[in-house]
Design an enzyme around this catalytic site. Structure first.
Site, PDB file in Angstrom:
ATOM      1  N   GLY B   8       0.850  -1.191   0.000  1.00  0.00           N
ATOM      2  CA  GLY B   8       0.000   0.000   0.000  1.00  0.00           C
ATOM      3  C   GLY B   8       0.881   1.234   0.000  1.00  0.00           C
ATOM      4  O   GLY B   8       1.819   1.328   0.789  1.00  0.00           O
ATOM      5  N   ALA B   9       0.601   2.150  -0.923  1.00  0.00           N
ATOM      6  CA  ALA B   9       1.427   3.360  -1.024  1.00  0.00           C
ATOM      7  C   ALA B   9       0.581   4.610  -0.853  1.00  0.00           C
ATOM      8  O   ALA B   9       0.804   5.629  -1.501  1.00  0.00           O
ATOM      9  CB  ALA B   9       2.179   3.383  -2.349  1.00  0.00           C
ATOM     10  N   GLY B  11      -0.961   7.307   2.266  1.00  0.00           N
ATOM     11  CA  GLY B  11      -0.271   8.006   3.340  1.00  0.00           C
ATOM     12  C   GLY B  11       0.367   7.061   4.345  1.00  0.00           C
ATOM     13  O   GLY B  11       1.548   7.185   4.676  1.00  0.00           O
ATOM     14  N   ALA B  12      -0.394   6.078   4.823  1.00  0.00           N
ATOM     15  CA  ALA B  12       0.116   5.169   5.856  1.00  0.00           C
ATOM     16  C   ALA B  12       1.319   4.378   5.346  1.00  0.00           C
ATOM     17  O   ALA B  12       2.331   4.244   6.036  1.00  0.00           O
ATOM     18  CB  ALA B  12      -0.991   4.221   6.318  1.00  0.00           C
ATOM     19  N   ARG B 266     -20.016  13.028  13.281  1.00  0.00           N
ATOM     20  CA  ARG B 266     -20.598  12.617  12.005  1.00  0.00           C
ATOM     21  C   ARG B 266     -21.768  11.651  12.146  1.00  0.00           C
ATOM     22  O   ARG B 266     -22.724  11.704  11.369  1.00  0.00           O
ATOM     23  CB  ARG B 266     -19.514  11.972  11.134  1.00  0.00           C
ATOM     24  CG  ARG B 266     -18.549  12.989  10.607  1.00  0.00           C
ATOM     25  CD  ARG B 266     -17.449  12.357   9.776  1.00  0.00           C
ATOM     26  NE  ARG B 266     -16.538  13.393   9.301  1.00  0.00           N
ATOM     27  CZ  ARG B 266     -15.336  13.160   8.817  1.00  0.00           C
ATOM     28  NH1 ARG B 266     -14.866  11.927   8.750  1.00  0.00           N
ATOM     29  NH2 ARG B 266     -14.568  14.152   8.403  1.00  0.00           N
ATOM     30  N   HIS B 326     -18.062   6.251   4.265  1.00  0.00           N
ATOM     31  CA  HIS B 326     -16.879   7.097   4.155  1.00  0.00           C
ATOM     32  C   HIS B 326     -15.627   6.471   4.759  1.00  0.00           C
ATOM     33  O   HIS B 326     -14.531   6.620   4.238  1.00  0.00           O
ATOM     34  CB  HIS B 326     -17.175   8.415   4.864  1.00  0.00           C
ATOM     35  CG  HIS B 326     -16.079   9.431   4.770  1.00  0.00           C
ATOM     36  ND1 HIS B 326     -15.611   9.896   3.571  1.00  0.00           N
ATOM     37  CD2 HIS B 326     -15.367  10.082   5.731  1.00  0.00           C
ATOM     38  CE1 HIS B 326     -14.650  10.795   3.795  1.00  0.00           C
ATOM     39  NE2 HIS B 326     -14.472  10.910   5.087  1.00  0.00           N
ATOM     40  N   GLU B 350      -6.095   2.911   7.668  1.00  0.00           N
ATOM     41  CA  GLU B 350      -7.506   2.511   7.759  1.00  0.00           C
ATOM     42  C   GLU B 350      -7.692   0.999   7.792  1.00  0.00           C
ATOM     43  O   GLU B 350      -8.665   0.501   8.353  1.00  0.00           O
ATOM     44  CB  GLU B 350      -8.304   3.117   6.592  1.00  0.00           C
ATOM     45  CG  GLU B 350      -9.815   3.006   6.788  1.00  0.00           C
ATOM     46  CD  GLU B 350     -10.632   3.683   5.690  1.00  0.00           C
ATOM     47  OE1 GLU B 350     -10.059   4.478   4.924  1.00  0.00           O
ATOM     48  OE2 GLU B 350     -11.842   3.413   5.623  1.00  0.00           O
ATOM     49  N   LEU B 367      -5.992  11.266   9.050  1.00  0.00           N
ATOM     50  CA  LEU B 367      -4.663  11.647   8.564  1.00  0.00           C
ATOM     51  C   LEU B 367      -3.663  11.605   9.718  1.00  0.00           C
ATOM     52  O   LEU B 367      -2.525  11.173   9.559  1.00  0.00           O
ATOM     53  CB  LEU B 367      -4.697  13.054   7.944  1.00  0.00           C
ATOM     54  CG  LEU B 367      -5.347  13.197   6.560  1.00  0.00           C
ATOM     55  CD1 LEU B 367      -5.434  14.667   6.162  1.00  0.00           C
ATOM     56  CD2 LEU B 367      -4.585  12.421   5.502  1.00  0.00           C
TER      57      LEU B 367
END
Lengths: 234, 526
Positions: B8-9, B11-12, B266, B326, B350, B367
């Site tokens: 996975g590329a 943010g994490a 939310r 979401h 996530e 984030l």
């Protein structure tokens, strides 16, 4: 509605019954309902990931941000190896970001503590950092089409992003990296400007990089060689 | 064999790779797409840190807001780590050149998002995720980190209870490739895309990493908690950022009246909108009063998206919206070192459940999460790799997924089934749930599973076979949906984003995380 898609060496036409749809919606419709072998790439479908750049009637667009018109011709981006149908290999243009050394040299603790960037300073590279690396500018660039080693528009925009950043403490690294096969190879034709979905003008950024290079004492080799040519003729 | 394989590329994944490299590891990153095209680029609103650049704030308030929104099933120690590291994380992002918006005093600009007691979300216009992600990518270039694009994760390679690599489908060539490593970090994102067009997410958010971990025997947790964002565009589900409300936008009913607290968490706002829509109404977000100059400067993307995808200009018109899937709070269950129940397998972002969001995530915390834990997980994985003396022999490759998936004679399209499932999940396993409709969907899923051997793909070409990739994703999504529905049935209460119409209040007996794991071929939930 009729839409024509360039696939390998032939053009395939599809008749579809949807109105006011984005090109990405139409391609998805074709793939899921008519011909599942159609290849294209997509991601966010909202214009921010850069996956679905392609050409419509010769002009680069993001499929997710373009509303299809009757009899449109859809083609893959130019100046990149076609993988299949509308999918191109982005590996090479991505790699120019590294060639251009477009990054900030990490600041030390002391510098971070005293960091002050005004809203005006932040605005200098706000637009440049909107770039989504979709590759439209490489597709439209006439220099890149004949000189595949040209660092190219988005990587040079990225270089200027970091050179112009108020926090950058190693400007020369990036400026040095874009001298050869970089800023002076650009003819400033401006083809990259109208195709950018983020309204970035790589040409302007290249002009800025040239100015900065001049300030730092770098010489335009074209300029130098024309002097050389002048000398030789005598 | 590398020390650390990052899958996975987004943010994490990129932060994890950078931290592993900084610790001295050899690192390789593989991505289903290209490194700047992941879900992270869609994060708009901001990243939380109690900097107090715009009014008073404290780490304690950040902690309390996050804990409250989690509704009792988060880990307080992990939330403490999340919130107390945030100011340093922002310094780090500043030091690598993230182009944040600024206050007049030259500090990082901050705005208030839902459920927050202060202006805490640091932002870069409404392109925060995009700009963080691209800056991280540039740092990976600076550190010469190898990133291999367009590799779809098929299976993790596990030997003697420890992970030793993974097998991928090279999408471009159609070849299956094995990569060996002393440790593996999964950073593969969530599974909101099971809701199809009723989700804000990019098409790739299909939970492939979570399912690969599950199949390899890893424990998952809290899979029943899915966050619905209050303001997706009505027709396309494309996100209108929470910053639109944070900056002062109103939610309006059909009659043009405000009907709820726009800055509640939310889950609450989504339910209020849902009720309004169920009663035959329409719901709009109104930012006209903010003025054109403010919108152009602070919410440029929202204006662009509303114009393009809904045909309204928010400077002059109200925007029709609906709540859509979401973010998935649950995922691969990890310990305080971000290690899963499989030795050497780490998870972050996530796809992982670090137990900081509990039953409902606060805007601006995702984030933050991926950077706080991404910075740690790279080091942790390298530490594991250094002590890992296991020698991984070459394992049998998986059978050809292409050959297994081709069903040229099949009459029914899996695409149609995929869309039907997505709509049924939105109806029955969405913002409000109840036993009857959940049971109904469970039956549909069992039926779908029994039909699966007859479904497949028609495209036999090896090169960039996106029908194959989407079919593999669909199979993952069916299994994830089953987990979600069974988990939702078993949670006989309402908590945060999980709302049961038939059991509308919290029940102390359920104030715990639920673990999902594979026992033979059976799913167990405890």
């Amino acid at each position: 509605m009729k839409i024509n898609i360039q696939r390998a060496s032939e053009i395939t036409s599809f008749s579809i019954d949807i109105e006011n749809a984005t090109l990405l919606e139409v391609l998805t419709y074709i793939k899921t309902k008519i011909d599942s072998s159609l290849a294209f790439s997509s991601g966010c479908r909202s214009g921010v990931c850069g996956s679905c750049a392609m050409r419509v009637n010769g002009k680069e667009v993001l499929a997710c941000a373009y509303k299809v018109q009757e009899d449109d011709l859809i083609e893959p981006l130019r100046n990149a190896p076609i993988v299949r149908d509308l999918v191109v290999d982005m590996q090479k243009s991505y790699a120019f970001n590294k060639v251009a050394k477009a990054w900030q040299t990490t600041l030390n603790e002391e510098k971070i503590q005293t960091l002050h960037v005004s809203p005006q300073q932040a605005q200098i590279n706000e637009l440049q950092s909107d770039c989504i690396l979709c590759g439209s500018c490489y597709s439209a660039c006439p220099v890149y089409s004949v000189n595949p080693e040209f660092i190219g528009p988005f990587a040079l925009t990225r270089a200027w992003r970091y050179v112009s950043d108020a926090r950058q403490n190693d400007v020369e690294k990036t400026i040095g990296a874009v001298q050869e096969k970089g800023i002076y190879d650009c003819t400033l034709c401006g083809e990259c400007i109208p195709v950018c979905p983020q309204n970035i003008a790589p040409k302007q950024d290249i002009v800025m990089l040239k100015n900065k290079s001049g300030v730092l004492g770098y010489m335009d080799p074209n300029f130098a060689s024309s002097f050389g040519g002048f000398d030789l003729s005598f | 064999m590398v020390d650390v394989l990052v899958i996975g590329a987004g943010g994490a994944g990129l932060v994890a790779a950078l931290s592993a490299k900084e610790a001295g590891a050899s690192v390789r990153v593989l991505s289903k797409t290209y490194p700047t095209r992941s879900q992270t680029c869609m994060a708009q609103g901001g990243i939380n840190a109690a900097l107090g650049n715009v009014g008073e704030d404290s780490v304690k308030s950040h902690y309390e807001n996050t804990l409250k929104s989690a509704h009792g099933i988060a880990d307080e120690k992990m939330i403490d780590k999340l919130c107390s590291s945030a100011p340093d994380i922002l310094k780090w992002l500043d030091s690598i050149g993230v182009p944040f918006s600024r206050t007049q005093e030259g500090k990082i600009a901050q705005r208030r998002l839902g459920g927050a007691s202060a202006s805490r979300a640091c932002y870069a216009q409404d392109y925060t995720g995009l700009k963080i992600l691209h800056t991280l990518y540039d740092q990976c270039n600076a550190q010469d980190i190898e990133i291999l694009s367009e590799r779809f994760l098929l299976e993790l390679l596990v030997k003697d209870g420890a992970v030793c690599g993974a097998e991928f489908l090279n999408i471009k060539t159609g070849e299956q490739e094995q990569f060996y490593a002393k440790s593996v970090i999964l950073a593969t994102g969530g599974y909101s895309r099971i809701y199809g067009k009723n989700s804000t997410n990019a098409v790739g958010s299909t939970g492939d990493g979570i399912m690969a971990a599950y199949r390899a025997g890893a424990k998952l947790s809290d899979m029943e908690f899915v966050q619905f964002h209050p303001t997706g565009l009505k027709n396309s589900s494309i996100l209108i950022s929470e910053s639109a409300r944070g900056e002062g936008g109103y939610l309006l009913s059909k009659e043009g009246k405000r009907f709820t607290n726009e800055l509640a968490p939310r889950d609450e706002v989504s339910r209020a909108i849902y009720d309004e829509l169920q009663n035959g109404g329409e719901v709009y977000i109104d930012i006209r009063h903010l003025g054109e100059e403010f919108i152009e400067h602070n919410l440029p993307q929202e204006r662009k998206l509303a114009k393009l995808y809904e045909g309204v200009d928010p400077v002059f018109e109200i925007i029709p919206i609906k709540p859509v899937a979401h973010y998935t709070m649950g995922g691969i269950d990890v310990d305080e070192n971000s290690q899963s129940s499989i030795k050497g397998l780490f998870a972050v972002g996530e796809c992982a459940n670090q137990k900081v969001h509990g039953a409902n995530r606060l805007g601006g915390n995702s984030l933050l999460e991926l950077i706080v834990f991404g910075r740690e997980v790279g080091k942790n994985a390298f530490q594991f790799a250094e002590q890992n003396t296991l020698t991984c022999k070459v394992l049998e490759p998986c059978l050809s997924v292409l050959n297994q998936s081709i069903k040229e004679s099949s009459n029914s399209s899996f695409y149609q089934k995929r869309d039907e499932l997505a709509n049924e999940l939105y109806e029955n396993v969405g913002i409000k749930r109840e036993q009857k409709s959940l049971t109904c969907t469970l039956v549909s899923l069992q039926k779908l599973k029994s039909e699966l051997p007859h479904l497949g793909i028609k495209d036999t070409n090896k090169i960039y076979n996106s029908e194959l990739v989407e079919f593999l994703e669909f199979k993952n999504m069916i299994d994830l949906s089953q987990m979600l529905v069974q988990g939702a049935l078993k949670r006989e209460e309402s908590r945060g984003a999980h709302f049961r119409v038939d059991m509308p209040s919290e029940n102390a007996a359920f104030k715990k995380n639920r673990v999902y794991y594979k026992n033979g071929e059976e799913l167990c939930i405890e």
